[in-house]
Design a protein around this motif. Structure first.
Motif, PDB file in Angstrom:
ATOM      1  N   SER A  11       0.825  -1.208   0.000  1.00 18.32           N
ATOM      2  CA  SER A  11       0.000   0.000   0.000  1.00 18.32           C
ATOM      3  C   SER A  11       0.857   1.255   0.000  1.00 18.32           C
ATOM      4  O   SER A  11       0.630   2.174  -0.798  1.00 18.32           O
ATOM      5  CB  SER A  11      -0.918   0.013   1.227  1.00 18.32           C
ATOM      6  OG  SER A  11      -1.863  -0.998   1.165  1.00 18.32           O
ATOM      7  N   ILE A  12       1.834   1.303   0.871  1.00 19.58           N
ATOM      8  CA  ILE A  12       2.717   2.469   0.955  1.00 19.58           C
ATOM      9  C   ILE A  12       3.502   2.637  -0.337  1.00 19.58           C
ATOM     10  O   ILE A  12       3.630   3.756  -0.859  1.00 19.58           O
ATOM     11  CB  ILE A  12       3.679   2.334   2.162  1.00 19.58           C
ATOM     12  CG1 ILE A  12       2.892   2.318   3.473  1.00 19.58           C
ATOM     13  CG2 ILE A  12       4.707   3.451   2.167  1.00 19.58           C
ATOM     14  CD1 ILE A  12       2.110   3.583   3.754  1.00 19.58           C
ATOM     15  N   MET A  15       1.245   4.032  -3.057  1.00 16.52           N
ATOM     16  CA  MET A  15       0.895   5.432  -2.783  1.00 16.52           C
ATOM     17  C   MET A  15       2.063   6.358  -3.125  1.00 16.52           C
ATOM     18  O   MET A  15       1.864   7.443  -3.676  1.00 16.52           O
ATOM     19  CB  MET A  15       0.481   5.610  -1.328  1.00 16.52           C
ATOM     20  CG  MET A  15      -0.907   5.112  -1.035  1.00 16.52           C
ATOM     21  SD  MET A  15      -1.403   5.527   0.623  1.00 16.52           S
ATOM     22  CE  MET A  15      -1.780   3.921   1.267  1.00 16.52           C
ATOM     23  N   ILE A  18       2.240   6.564  -7.013  1.00 15.48           N
ATOM     24  CA  ILE A  18       1.168   7.403  -7.559  1.00 15.48           C
ATOM     25  C   ILE A  18       1.422   8.868  -7.220  1.00 15.48           C
ATOM     26  O   ILE A  18       1.209   9.754  -8.062  1.00 15.48           O
ATOM     27  CB  ILE A  18      -0.205   6.938  -7.038  1.00 15.48           C
ATOM     28  CG1 ILE A  18      -0.524   5.548  -7.578  1.00 15.48           C
ATOM     29  CG2 ILE A  18      -1.302   7.916  -7.448  1.00 15.48           C
ATOM     30  CD1 ILE A  18      -1.753   4.933  -6.971  1.00 15.48           C
ATOM     31  N   TYR A  19       1.886   9.149  -6.007  1.00 19.17           N
ATOM     32  CA  TYR A  19       2.204  10.530  -5.648  1.00 19.17           C
ATOM     33  C   TYR A  19       3.308  11.073  -6.556  1.00 19.17           C
ATOM     34  O   TYR A  19       3.251  12.226  -6.966  1.00 19.17           O
ATOM     35  CB  TYR A  19       2.634  10.620  -4.180  1.00 19.17           C
ATOM     36  CG  TYR A  19       2.921  12.036  -3.762  1.00 19.17           C
ATOM     37  CD1 TYR A  19       1.886  12.888  -3.416  1.00 19.17           C
ATOM     38  CD2 TYR A  19       4.227  12.531  -3.725  1.00 19.17           C
ATOM     39  CE1 TYR A  19       2.139  14.195  -3.034  1.00 19.17           C
ATOM     40  CE2 TYR A  19       4.488  13.832  -3.360  1.00 19.17           C
ATOM     41  CZ  TYR A  19       3.437  14.655  -3.008  1.00 19.17           C
ATOM     42  OH  TYR A  19       3.696  15.954  -2.640  1.00 19.17           O
ATOM     43  N   HIS A  28       0.036  17.231  -7.502  1.00 18.22           N
ATOM     44  CA  HIS A  28       0.136  16.775  -6.112  1.00 18.22           C
ATOM     45  C   HIS A  28      -0.452  17.763  -5.114  1.00 18.22           C
ATOM     46  O   HIS A  28      -0.812  17.382  -4.011  1.00 18.22           O
ATOM     47  CB  HIS A  28       1.590  16.477  -5.755  1.00 18.22           C
ATOM     48  CG  HIS A  28       2.468  17.692  -5.822  1.00 18.22           C
ATOM     49  ND1 HIS A  28       2.871  18.227  -7.028  1.00 18.22           N
ATOM     50  CD2 HIS A  28       3.006  18.459  -4.850  1.00 18.22           C
ATOM     51  CE1 HIS A  28       3.625  19.285  -6.784  1.00 18.22           C
ATOM     52  NE2 HIS A  28       3.727  19.446  -5.475  1.00 18.22           N
ATOM     53  N   ALA A  34      -5.580  13.469  -2.898  1.00 20.90           N
ATOM     54  CA  ALA A  34      -5.570  12.466  -1.826  1.00 20.90           C
ATOM     55  C   ALA A  34      -6.708  11.474  -1.977  1.00 20.90           C
ATOM     56  O   ALA A  34      -6.584  10.302  -1.604  1.00 20.90           O
ATOM     57  CB  ALA A  34      -5.664  13.145  -0.473  1.00 20.90           C
ATOM     58  N   ILE A  37      -5.210   8.995  -4.550  1.00 24.27           N
ATOM     59  CA  ILE A  37      -3.998   8.279  -4.128  1.00 24.27           C
ATOM     60  C   ILE A  37      -4.289   7.267  -3.018  1.00 24.27           C
ATOM     61  O   ILE A  37      -3.884   6.106  -3.110  1.00 24.27           O
ATOM     62  CB  ILE A  37      -2.923   9.285  -3.667  1.00 24.27           C
ATOM     63  CG1 ILE A  37      -2.480  10.138  -4.857  1.00 24.27           C
ATOM     64  CG2 ILE A  37      -1.736   8.572  -3.051  1.00 24.27           C
ATOM     65  CD1 ILE A  37      -1.605  11.313  -4.472  1.00 24.27           C
ATOM     66  N   LEU A  38      -4.999   7.666  -1.981  1.00 17.14           N
ATOM     67  CA  LEU A  38      -5.230   6.776  -0.837  1.00 17.14           C
ATOM     68  C   LEU A  38      -6.065   5.549  -1.176  1.00 17.14           C
ATOM     69  O   LEU A  38      -5.667   4.425  -0.851  1.00 17.14           O
ATOM     70  CB  LEU A  38      -5.837   7.552   0.323  1.00 17.14           C
ATOM     71  CG  LEU A  38      -4.903   8.580   0.969  1.00 17.14           C
ATOM     72  CD1 LEU A  38      -5.649   9.381   2.023  1.00 17.14           C
ATOM     73  CD2 LEU A  38      -3.705   7.895   1.583  1.00 17.14           C
ATOM     74  N   GLY A  41      -4.074   3.087  -3.314  1.00 16.71           N
ATOM     75  CA  GLY A  41      -3.025   2.440  -2.521  1.00 16.71           C
ATOM     76  C   GLY A  41      -3.565   1.369  -1.600  1.00 16.71           C
ATOM     77  O   GLY A  41      -3.008   0.276  -1.495  1.00 16.71           O
ATOM     78  N   ILE A  42      -4.692   1.649  -0.961  1.00 16.24           N
ATOM     79  CA  ILE A  42      -5.305   0.663  -0.059  1.00 16.24           C
ATOM     80  C   ILE A  42      -5.819  -0.538  -0.850  1.00 16.24           C
ATOM     81  O   ILE A  42      -5.648  -1.685  -0.435  1.00 16.24           O
ATOM     82  CB  ILE A  42      -6.426   1.328   0.761  1.00 16.24           C
ATOM     83  CG1 ILE A  42      -5.806   2.340   1.726  1.00 16.24           C
ATOM     84  CG2 ILE A  42      -7.247   0.294   1.513  1.00 16.24           C
ATOM     85  CD1 ILE A  42      -6.808   3.244   2.401  1.00 16.24           C
TER      86      ILE A  42
END
Length: 64
Positions: A11-12, A15, A18-19, A28, A34, A37-38, A41-42
Motif C-alpha cells: 500500500s505504501i 501510494m 502514484i504521488y 500533487h 488524496a 492516491i489513498l 493504494g489501499i
C-alpha cells in the motif's frame, strides 16, 4: 502478522509511486489528489495480500 505487513508495504509503495506521478504532472497540490492516491493504494494493498495468499496456498497444495 506477516500478511498484514505485506499489505502495508505494498500500500505504501503504490501510494508513493502514484504521488510521484502526480508530482511529475504538477497535480500533487490539488485538493482531490488524496482522494485518488489513498483508495488506490489501499486497494492495491488488499489485492496484493489476496495474491500472496493464493500463491502460498498453491505452493502448499503442490508440496502435498
Amino acid at each position: 502478522m506477516k500478511d498484514y505487513f505485506i499489505r502495508f508495504i505494498f500500500s505504501i509503495m503504490i501510494m508513493i509511486i502514484i504521488y510521484g506521478v502526480f508530482y511529475v504532472f504538477g497535480l500533487h497540490g490539488e485538493s482531490w489528489a488524496a482522494f485518488i492516491i489513498l483508495p488506490i493504494g489501499i486497494a492495491v494493498g488488499h489485492g496484493s495480500l489476496y495474491f500472496y495468499k493464493t500463491i502460498k496456498e498453491t505452493k502448499q497444495k503442490q508440496l502435498r
